[in-house]
Design an enzyme around this catalytic site. Structure first.
Site, mmCIF file in Angstrom:
data_model
loop_
_atom_site.group_PDB
_atom_site.id
_atom_site.type_symbol
_atom_site.label_atom_id
_atom_site.label_comp_id
_atom_site.label_asym_id
_atom_site.label_seq_id
_atom_site.Cartn_x
_atom_site.Cartn_y
_atom_site.Cartn_z
ATOM 1 N N CYS A 180 14.738 88.376 -34.878
ATOM 2 C CA CYS A 180 14.273 86.991 -34.966
ATOM 3 C C CYS A 180 14.575 86.272 -33.662
ATOM 4 O O CYS A 180 15.702 86.340 -33.159
ATOM 5 C CB CYS A 180 14.959 86.280 -36.133
ATOM 6 S SG CYS A 180 14.551 84.536 -36.268
ATOM 7 N N ARG A 266 -0.464 90.790 -35.565
ATOM 8 C CA ARG A 266 -1.629 91.645 -35.318
ATOM 9 C C ARG A 266 -1.962 92.475 -36.553
ATOM 10 O O ARG A 266 -3.129 92.625 -36.926
ATOM 11 C CB ARG A 266 -1.359 92.570 -34.126
ATOM 12 C CG ARG A 266 -1.420 91.896 -32.775
ATOM 13 C CD ARG A 266 -1.548 92.914 -31.657
ATOM 14 N NE ARG A 266 -1.417 92.295 -30.365
ATOM 15 C CZ ARG A 266 -0.324 92.357 -29.611
ATOM 16 N NH1 ARG A 266 0.725 93.040 -30.046
ATOM 17 N NH2 ARG A 266 -0.267 91.755 -28.442
#
Length: 324
Positions: A180, A266
């Site tokens: 993260c 994606r």
């Protein structure tokens, strides 16, 4: 406004207590959570390469919950549930916890899960102390009978607002996960220890999400008041990880990436913007069985030092000191 120093797991140490545990092997690691009983107080995070049917089967085998990644087409998952999939449908409903966002399109997903008889749903938002999250929680509670896990948050105020909206459990921590980048991109984060102490006393169970480097961190988290410890990193090196493999000097690696990373967006055909995650190469050097064995051994040892024979009692005798 400025608060006192924010503490993480590595800022504290556990102080051992008098114990009457004859053997670590006698320590009970089962825990109850939202009406379900799990073999360990551990949950598998909803990371893309961990949300696969092989790990699902292993989670069911070991009786621990796995949170299903909401970027993986949920219709494939629901179809599997309806047809029985690779596992018993009742086991799947107990151990596989779907995650959803807060747009209205999620209601068709929730309706399907409600028809199947799903007991627990997780509302998964990066910053859940938000007007629209609160409104969505109220709407879901008024429409369905799910137990709702809501997150992520780091403050007492957020915990209280979400409890008032109808949340049954809180998922805490922001910016502490291994993949993260929220704290790097935005400056937003809070120490894991401080977050637990802020959110644990409002009458709801809490899931401490991310930031676990080792099993000792889980012992500390449970001792401080967490109900479940959620980790993706510890399972990322399992051979059951579904990431693409690549060879480096004869060793097999895969990529472990965050849910807000370019790779994840994606995969889900999301716009490549608001990136708050990245990808790390991970050596595949063990199995799911190895990880569970290591976690189980560490939790039992930690409980024995703290002086309890049941992991659910660990917070009653937990003593710590700040070391840095």
């Amino acid at each position: 406004m400025m608060f006192e120093r924010s503490l993480n797991y590595n800022d504290i140490c556990v102080i051992p207590n008098y114990s009457e545990c004859k053997s670590r092997s006698f320590i009970n690691l089962e825990t109850e959570f939202l009406g379900q009983k799990y073999a360990l107080p551990v949950a598998i995070a909803n990371m893309g390469t961990l949300s696969n049917f092989l790990i699902m089967q292993k989670a069911i085998e070991y009786r621990i919950p796995i949170f299903w990644n909401r970027m993986i087409p949920i219709d494939r998952y629901i179809d599997s549930l309806k047809s029985g999939g690779p596992c018993d449908i009742n086991d799947m409903k107990k151990y596989i916890i779907p995650t959803v966002g807060i747009n209205d399109s999620q209601f068709s997903v929730l309706d399907c899960l409600n028809t199947i008889g799903y007991p627990i749903i997780s509302i998964d938002v990066a910053h859940a102390h938000n007007k629209y999250v609160i409104e969505f929680v109220k709407k879901v509670k008024n429409s369905f009978d799910f137990k709702l896990i809501v997150g992520n948050i780091v403050t007492k105020e957020a915990a209280e607002d979400l409890r008032s909206a109808g949340a049954d459990c809180l998922r805490i921590n922001i910016g502490v996960g291994k993949v993260c980048s929220t704290k790097l991109n935005t400056g937003v984060t809070r120490g894991t220890v401080t977050t637990i102490l802020e959110t644990k006393n409002i009458g709801l169970p809490i899931i401490s999400d991310g930031g676990f480097i080792c099993v000792a961190d889980m012992v500390k988290s449970l001792g401080l008041g967490s109900t479940l410890c959620m980790t993706g990193q510890m399972f990322a090196s399992c051979h059951e990880n579904s990431g693409v493999r690549f060879n480096v000097d004869g060793k097999i690696y895969t990529h472990y990436y965050g849910n807000a990373s370019k790779q994840s967006k994606r995969y889900a055909n999301y716009p490549i913007k608001n990136i708050e995650g990245f990808s790390n190469p991970v050596l595949l050097d063990g199995s799911f069985d190895d990880v569970i064995s290591n976690i189980s051994d560490g939790l039992r040892s930690g409980a024995s030092y703290i002086g309890v024979d049941n992991i659910d009692k660990i917070s009653t005798k937990f003593v710590y000191e700040i070391i840095s």
